[in-house]
Design an enzyme around this catalytic site. Structure first.
Site, PDB file in Angstrom:
ATOM      1  N   HIS A  11       1.145   4.623   4.547  1.00  0.00           N
ATOM      2  CA  HIS A  11       0.612   5.140   3.283  1.00  0.00           C
ATOM      3  C   HIS A  11       1.127   6.555   3.034  1.00  0.00           C
ATOM      4  O   HIS A  11       1.587   6.883   1.940  1.00  0.00           O
ATOM      5  CB  HIS A  11      -0.911   5.151   3.306  1.00  0.00           C
ATOM      6  CG  HIS A  11      -1.520   3.794   3.498  1.00  0.00           C
ATOM      7  ND1 HIS A  11      -2.853   3.628   3.797  1.00  0.00           N
ATOM      8  CD2 HIS A  11      -0.982   2.551   3.442  1.00  0.00           C
ATOM      9  CE1 HIS A  11      -3.107   2.328   3.902  1.00  0.00           C
ATOM     10  NE2 HIS A  11      -1.993   1.662   3.704  1.00  0.00           N
TER      11      HIS A  11
ATOM     12  N   SER B  73       0.806  -1.223   0.000  1.00  0.00           N
ATOM     13  CA  SER B  73       0.000   0.000   0.000  1.00  0.00           C
ATOM     14  C   SER B  73       0.838   1.270   0.000  1.00  0.00           C
ATOM     15  O   SER B  73       0.481   2.249  -0.658  1.00  0.00           O
ATOM     16  CB  SER B  73      -0.950   0.014   1.208  1.00  0.00           C
ATOM     17  OG  SER B  73      -1.762  -1.123   1.216  1.00  0.00           O
TER      18      SER B  73
END
Length: 197
Positions: free
Chosen positions: A174, A116
């Site tokens: 992220h 991610s």
């Protein structure tokens, strides 16, 4: 209609799928050494890269690989294979460093897995390279320019990370991928990376 997948994007998707299949076949015990553990006795430097090729479940893998395909294909077509791979790996490492920082500050003892952070780095690059390209949210299906999509996603991740609203998700990893990607792009744009982006 699906467009052709460039070679590096294709290889990265393949590596992630193979790693997930091996996880399923041999169990999590051996692969635990490849996940990103908080700083301490179970942390090893290679985990800053290897964790980005492991996933916690099929949906986790599918969402990340869909993002890699959607954003990575166009970026690789512009940058070429070497620059694209460099950027992707930098985003994995900076996402990992951000996650290590957060786990050190919070005292977390849980490992992190997933691509991610790299995918969020690709999302940032896509928004910078194709700011007016229309992107449609999956749920709800709202079309918007890429720059707005990236900005909203970044703000949502920051909010969720600060408030801890969605547990079990590495929101700051992220963001770390996005920050690392942004710094890499600035470096290349400065001319220090030889070719301007």
């Amino acid at each position: 209609m699906f467009r052709p997948i460039p070679p590096t994007t294709q290889s990265l998707i393949g590596l992630n799928v193979i790693a997930f299949a091996l996880q399923a076949m041999f169990g999590g015990q051996w692969f635990a050494q490849l996940a990103l553990w908080p700083l301490g006795s179970e942390f090893w430097p290679w985990q800053l890269v290897t964790y980005g090729f492991l996933h916690g479940g099929l949906m986790h893998l599918l969402f990340n690989m869909f993002g890699l395909y959607m954003f990575g294909s166009d970026i690789e077509a512009v940058w070429g294979q070497r620059r694209f791979l460099t950027y992707y790996l930098v985003c994995i490492v900076t996402a990992g460093i951000a996650q290590l920082t957060v786990t050190w500050m919070t005292g977390s003892v849980y490992p992190t897995v997933g691509a991610s952070g790299a995918v969020f780095g690709l999302l940032l690059a896509f928004g910078m390279m194709f700011p007016r390209r229309t992107v449609v949210l999956l749920i709800p299906p709202i079309p918007m320019p890429a720059w707005l999509f990236v900005t909203l996603y970044g703000c949502i991740e920051l909010y969720l990370g600060i408030t801890g609203t969605v547990s079990g998700v590495a929101h700051f990893a992220h963001l770390g991928g996005m920050v690392g990607g942004y710094l890499m792009i600035l470096y290349w744009r400065s001319g220090s990376g030889r070719r301007r982006f």
